[in-house]
Design a protein around this motif. Structure first.
Motif, PDB file in Angstrom:
ATOM      1  N   LEU A 118      84.735  55.017  62.252  1.00 55.49           N
ATOM      2  CA  LEU A 118      85.561  54.372  63.270  1.00 55.49           C
ATOM      3  C   LEU A 118      84.919  53.098  63.827  1.00 55.49           C
ATOM      4  N   LYS A 119      83.706  52.776  63.379  1.00 57.58           N
ATOM      5  CA  LYS A 119      82.958  51.683  63.999  1.00 57.58           C
ATOM      6  C   LYS A 119      83.089  50.357  63.258  1.00 57.58           C
ATOM      7  N   GLY A 120      83.646  50.377  62.049  1.00 58.53           N
ATOM      8  CA  GLY A 120      83.916  49.125  61.353  1.00 58.53           C
ATOM      9  C   GLY A 120      82.745  48.507  60.616  1.00 58.53           C
ATOM     10  N   ASN A 121      81.605  49.200  60.550  1.00 58.05           N
ATOM     11  CA  ASN A 121      80.447  48.674  59.819  1.00 58.05           C
ATOM     12  C   ASN A 121      80.583  49.108  58.354  1.00 58.05           C
ATOM     13  N   HIS A 122      81.075  48.209  57.515  1.00 56.34           N
ATOM     14  CA  HIS A 122      81.409  48.579  56.139  1.00 56.34           C
ATOM     15  C   HIS A 122      80.185  48.913  55.304  1.00 56.34           C
ATOM     16  N   LYS A 151      77.427  50.397  56.386  1.00 54.88           N
ATOM     17  CA  LYS A 151      77.038  51.761  56.750  1.00 54.88           C
ATOM     18  C   LYS A 151      78.024  52.775  56.199  1.00 54.88           C
ATOM     19  N   MET A 152      79.316  52.412  56.219  1.00 54.60           N
ATOM     20  CA  MET A 152      80.326  53.330  55.693  1.00 54.60           C
ATOM     21  C   MET A 152      80.137  53.562  54.196  1.00 54.60           C
ATOM     22  N   ASP A 155      92.326  61.043  64.421  1.00 48.34           N
ATOM     23  CA  ASP A 155      90.868  61.061  64.411  1.00 48.34           C
ATOM     24  C   ASP A 155      90.307  62.462  64.641  1.00 48.34           C
ATOM     25  N   SER A 173      82.184  59.907  62.868  1.00 50.61           N
ATOM     26  CA  SER A 173      82.329  58.838  63.855  1.00 50.61           C
ATOM     27  C   SER A 173      82.012  57.462  63.276  1.00 50.61           C
ATOM     28  N   GLU A 174      81.126  57.385  62.289  1.00 47.52           N
ATOM     29  CA  GLU A 174      80.725  56.100  61.701  1.00 47.52           C
ATOM     30  C   GLU A 174      81.921  55.400  61.058  1.00 47.52           C
TER      31      GLU A 174
END
Length: 233
Positions: free
Chosen positions: A196-200, A202-203, A184, A193-194
């Motif tokens: 790593l948060k799992g919000n597909h 937003k990714m 990382d 950082s986005e």
């Protein structure tokens, strides 16, 4: 797909199909390679295929008769072959060409050497002329391999994961977004950082923004086309 090469130097081409993705495609019989050497179609005792240019000029051309004989042999063997020649006069080869040509049954690449080939061969036999960049190579083999690789990727079954074609550079007219892997943090440089948060959702949005920024920085010519299409210029 049959990839056919008219070349004086088969050994420059064949090894490229002996490893990795294209080897698997050959093993699965999705693609096949065929080589035809004009030396085998010359009538002189020394198997000489080069000759001087009429009207003068530095360098030699591949002889017209052995080249024509080779091409006629290919035409008889591969009835639906499309003949391609690489030349500075050709249109710039791009991803759309790769996708279009991937639907052909057989593609035959006439690989020039020395100063090229007789223009009458081009006029009589060649279906499409392409250029891979504004520079000169020693022969047409490398250019033909570049095209074959790009075309092969678009043939069903060649790639293990065909969804990888969707987000590649040039799809949709933009470059692919920057990519990252572990760790990382690398030499004090963290990934976004986005990611790593799992919000597909937003990714995906972030990747699209990053792709546009990358295109604007590295390929402003492509970015201008995007902006014009959106009415921003």
């Amino acid at each position: 797909m049959n990839f056919i090469f008219v070349s004086l130097f088969e050994n420059l081409i064949a090894p490229y199909f002996e490893d990795s993705i294209l080897k698997r495609a050959v093993d699965k019989k999705i693609i096949s390679t065929h080589f035809f050497n004009p030396r085998n179609f010359t009538t002189n005792r020394y198997k000489k295929v080069d000759d001087y240019m009429i009207g003068g000029g530095a360098g030699l051309l591949i002889g017209t008769e052995p080249l024509a004989g080779t091409i006629e042999h290919v035409r008889a063997k591969f009835k639906n072959a499309k003949f391609i020649y690489l030349s500075p006069a050709g249109k710039k080869f791009n991803q759309n060409d790769a996708k279009r040509l991937s639907g052909e049954e057989s593609l035959c690449f006439i690989c020039g050497r020395y100063e090229g080939i007789d223009e009458r061969i081009v006029e009589r036999y060649v279906d499409e002329i392409f250029c891979i960049g504004d520079f000169i190579l020693t022969g047409g083999e490398l250019g033909a391999l570049c095209m074959c690789d790009a075309i092969s990727r678009n043939i069903k079954g060649v790639l293990g994961n065909e969804s990888s074609l969707v987000e590649e550079s040039f799809e949709g007219g933009i470059l692919e977004a920057p990519a990252f892997t572990k760790p990382d943090v690398f030499e004090n440089l963290p990934i976004v950082s986005e990611f790593l948060k799992g919000n597909h959702a937003k990714m995906r949005s972030l990747k699209n923004q990053m792709a546009l920024c990358k295109t604007r920085f590295f390929r402003p010519d492509m970015y201008r086309k995007i902006a014009r299409n959106k009415g921003n210029l």
